[in-house]
Design an enzyme around this catalytic site. Structure first.
Site, PDB file in Angstrom:
ATOM      1  N   ASP A   1      43.637  46.497  35.820  1.00  0.00           N
ATOM      2  CA  ASP A   1      42.999  46.935  37.060  1.00  0.00           C
ATOM      3  C   ASP A   1      43.954  47.746  37.936  1.00  0.00           C
ATOM      4  O   ASP A   1      45.159  47.840  37.645  1.00  0.00           O
ATOM      5  CB  ASP A   1      42.464  45.723  37.836  1.00  0.00           C
ATOM      6  CG  ASP A   1      43.444  44.551  37.853  1.00  0.00           C
ATOM      7  OD1 ASP A   1      44.637  44.769  37.559  1.00  0.00           O
ATOM      8  OD2 ASP A   1      43.032  43.435  38.171  1.00  0.00           O
TER       9      ASP A   1
ATOM     10  N   HIS B   1      38.781  34.260  39.203  1.00  0.00           N
ATOM     11  CA  HIS B   1      38.563  35.654  38.807  1.00  0.00           C
ATOM     12  C   HIS B   1      39.545  36.072  37.726  1.00  0.00           C
ATOM     13  O   HIS B   1      40.652  35.552  37.632  1.00  0.00           O
ATOM     14  CB  HIS B   1      38.551  36.601  40.017  1.00  0.00           C
ATOM     15  CG  HIS B   1      39.867  36.905  40.652  1.00  0.00           C
ATOM     16  ND1 HIS B   1      40.175  36.573  41.947  1.00  0.00           N
ATOM     17  CD2 HIS B   1      40.955  37.569  40.187  1.00  0.00           C
ATOM     18  CE1 HIS B   1      41.386  36.997  42.240  1.00  0.00           C
ATOM     19  NE2 HIS B   1      41.890  37.603  41.185  1.00  0.00           N
TER      20      HIS B   1
ATOM     21  N   ASP C   1      40.115  31.512  42.553  1.00  0.00           N
ATOM     22  CA  ASP C   1      38.654  31.349  42.488  1.00  0.00           C
ATOM     23  C   ASP C   1      38.120  31.612  41.079  1.00  0.00           C
ATOM     24  O   ASP C   1      36.921  31.800  40.877  1.00  0.00           O
ATOM     25  CB  ASP C   1      37.968  32.286  43.495  1.00  0.00           C
ATOM     26  CG  ASP C   1      38.315  33.756  43.243  1.00  0.00           C
ATOM     27  OD1 ASP C   1      39.096  34.042  42.303  1.00  0.00           O
ATOM     28  OD2 ASP C   1      37.802  34.623  43.979  1.00  0.00           O
TER      29      ASP C   1
ATOM     30  N   GLU D   1      35.319  39.273  40.214  1.00  0.00           N
ATOM     31  CA  GLU D   1      35.180  38.195  41.183  1.00  0.00           C
ATOM     32  C   GLU D   1      34.046  37.261  40.756  1.00  0.00           C
ATOM     33  O   GLU D   1      33.251  37.608  39.879  1.00  0.00           O
ATOM     34  CB  GLU D   1      34.871  38.805  42.554  1.00  0.00           C
ATOM     35  CG  GLU D   1      35.954  39.763  43.066  1.00  0.00           C
ATOM     36  CD  GLU D   1      37.191  39.051  43.585  1.00  0.00           C
ATOM     37  OE1 GLU D   1      37.468  37.902  43.158  1.00  0.00           O
ATOM     38  OE2 GLU D   1      37.899  39.642  44.415  1.00  0.00           O
TER      39      GLU D   1
HETATM   40  C1  GLP Z   1      45.066  39.767  41.184  1.00  0.00           C
HETATM   41  C2  GLP Z   1      44.931  40.454  39.834  1.00  0.00           C
HETATM   42  C3  GLP Z   1      44.576  39.483  38.743  1.00  0.00           C
HETATM   43  C4  GLP Z   1      45.523  38.298  38.781  1.00  0.00           C
HETATM   44  C5  GLP Z   1      45.378  37.608  40.115  1.00  0.00           C
HETATM   45  C6  GLP Z   1      46.252  36.381  40.240  1.00  0.00           C
HETATM   46  O1  GLP Z   1      43.861  39.571  41.812  1.00  0.00           O
HETATM   47  N1  GLP Z   1      43.943  41.489  39.879  1.00  0.00           N
HETATM   48  O2  GLP Z   1      44.643  40.137  37.485  1.00  0.00           O
HETATM   49  O3  GLP Z   1      45.228  37.401  37.733  1.00  0.00           O
HETATM   50  O4  GLP Z   1      45.759  38.541  41.117  1.00  0.00           O
HETATM   51  O5  GLP Z   1      47.518  36.746  40.642  1.00  0.00           O
HETATM   52  P1  GLP Z   1      48.767  35.795  40.734  1.00  0.00           P
HETATM   53  O6  GLP Z   1      49.295  35.698  39.345  1.00  0.00           O
HETATM   54  O7  GLP Z   1      49.707  36.490  41.647  1.00  0.00           O
HETATM   55  O8  GLP Z   1      48.286  34.499  41.249  1.00  0.00           O
END
Ligand code: GLP
Length: 264
Positions: A75, A146, A144, A151
């Site tokens: 993304d 995702h 959450d 989402e």
């Molecule tokens: C963002 C990314 C996700 C990732 C999420 C969790 O929203 N788009 O791909 O899994 O963050 O991030 P973290 O690993 O910092 O908790």
């Protein structure tokens, strides 16, 4: 679904990096390696940083090369300049691509500043297909549930597209934007749940107490749009690598079941 529970973040990261290295090396030493590159899907977020660190170390020690690896990132924010320190382009350069031998032409990251965002998403799916699909998609997980920026209530058959970020995600990601959720872009381009699930193998990282409910949902809960990551239950080669901190909400029986399998 396979679940590997490691005692802490470092162990979880090392295990996952070693797993990816084995897959790349096995592919490259097989006849398939001469015909096509290994196609790797990659995430951002704080969780995969440890894995990237281990991959860079292994590259420096000559244990793996990325010369025959093609990557597709999950993304990117919409409207954030590519050279902004929190763009996912910058993140990937900082943590992986500036330190390994993956040719620039092999690296694919969605362009959140493309003049036609829908076209950008369509072309991304085409590019993945042109390589014959993704071999291994590494992913993270939001508190959450995702995955990438899919989402809650994202469709299981979703493809690469533009998504509006939820308030929860903008608050969670505000730690990278001076703690101010209003500075987190409102939209992102993201691969869809089906894009990830089409990969021949999916490996999801999960670390820390804040992810405990999401981990419980994906392992013990029902298949539901409320927890996008629950789609992993339908994947024939889905694996979660987590740490003890994120496993605290699992039933004792579930925890023991997977620990026992790991030791077999
Ligand atoms: C963002 C990314 C996700 C990732 C999420 C969790 O929203 N788009 O791909 O899994 O963050 O991030 P973290 O690993 O910092 O908790």
């Amino acid at each position: 679904m396979k679940v590997i529970i490691k005692s802490d973040y470092d162990e979880m990261s090392r295990y996952t990096a070693d797993y990816i290295i084995r897959k790349i090396n096995r592919h490259n030493s097989s006849p398939a390696g001469a015909e096509r590159p290994f196609v790797l899907g990659l995430p951002t977020g704080s969780t995969p940083i440890g894995v990237y660190h281990c991959l860079v170390e292994a590259f420096k020690e000559g244990k793996v090369s990325f010369a025959n690896v093609v990557t597709f990132n999950m993304d990117e924010y919409v409207g954030l300049p590519e050279d902004h320190p929190e763009s996912y382009h910058s993140f990937m350069a900082r943590h992986l691509f500036d330190h390994v031998d993956c040719p620039a032409s092999h690296i694919h990251i969605l362009n959140g500043n493309a003049p036609n965002l829908e076209e950008e998403c369509r072309k991304y799916e085409e590019a993945i297909a042109s390589y014959g699909g993704i071999d291994l998609f590494l992913g993270g997980i939001g508190p959450d549930g995702h995955i990438a920026f899919n989402e809650p209530f994202s469709a299981f058959d979703s493809r690469t597209r533009i998504k509006t970020l939820t308030k929860d995600t903008r608050i969670a990601n505000s730690r990278f934007f001076g703690g101010d959720p209003s500075r987190v872009p409102e939209m992102a381009l993201t691969v869809g749940i089906a894009t990830v699930m089409d990969s021949r193998e999916v490996v999801i990282l999960c670390s820390g107490h804040s992810k405990a409910l999401a981990l419980k949902a994906v392992i013990e809960g029902a298949l539901t749009q409320m927890w996008p990551i629950s789609a992993l239950q339908m994947h024939a080669r889905g694996m979660i690598v987590c740490d003890d901190a994120s496993a605290i909400e699992l039933k004792v029986g579930t925890y023991r079941y997977f620990k026992q399998l790991e030791n077999v």
